[in-house]
Enzyme design. Structure first.
Site: not given
Ligand code: ATP
Ligand code: MG
Length: 137
Positions: A9, A49, A112, A115, A126
């Site tokens: 990211k 997303y 974080n 992805h 994706e």
């Molecule tokens: P990613 O899809 O980015 O790999 P993930 O699968 O671990 O991450 P998801 O639940 O898909 O987690 O959430 C997508 C992204 O949304 C997270 O990587 C994070 O950057 C953001 N995100 C998730 N939860 C929160 C939150 N509570 N507050 C802010 N941002 C969040």
């Molecule tokens: Mg995810």
């Protein structure tokens, strides 16, 4: 062979973590089959997303993903979808184990750095969203 979509990211790119992250996937033994640096539009980020559109952080998340260059990649190998998520670590870096990418390199959930697709169907969707078939070697 199994494939997954992995993206560094904008925060990971800006912090200079590309080689660190790519090398973890390479050293594990996975094969890089596609890679490109792109700045996604906000509309594109919303597509990526779409599963999270009801969440309160959705708008900020899409603004962030479209805020700068993203390194989009496809990695291939046995079990790469699930094990790639293991290399990445838990979504919230406060909960990711040391030794994982987020555990070692990130602090807060909104930044974080990486992805990874969360299952075979999302991986397929994706990869198709981010790459044209001819971009995969
Ligand atoms: P990613 O899809 O980015 O790999 P993930 O699968 O671990 O991450 P998801 O639940 O898909 O987690 O959430 C997508 C992204 O949304 C997270 O990587 C994070 O950057 C953001 N995100 C998730 N939860 C929160 C939150 N509570 N507050 C802010 N941002 C969040
Ligand atoms: Mg995810």
């Amino acid at each position: 062979m199994e494939r997954t979509f992995i993206a560094i990211k904008p925060d990971g790119v800006q912090r200079g973590l590309i080689s660190e992250i790519v090398s973890r996937f390479e050293r594990k033994g996975y094969k890089l089959v596609a890679i490109k640096l792109i700045v996604p539009s906000k509309e594109f980020a919303q597509k990526h997303y779409h599963d999270l559109k009801e969440r309160p952080f959705f708008d900020g998340l899409c603004d962030f993903l479209s805020s700068g260059p993203v390194l989009a990649m496809v990695w291939e190998g046995e079990g790469v979808i699930k094990y790639g998520r293991k290399l990445i670590g838990a979504t919230d870096p406060q909960k990711s184990e040391p030794g994982t990418i987020r555990g070692d390199l990130a602090v807060v959930v909104g930044r974080n750095i990486i992805h990874g697709s969360d299952g075979p169907e999302t991986a397929e969707d994706e990869i198709a969203l981010w790459f044209e078939p001819k971009e995969l070697v």
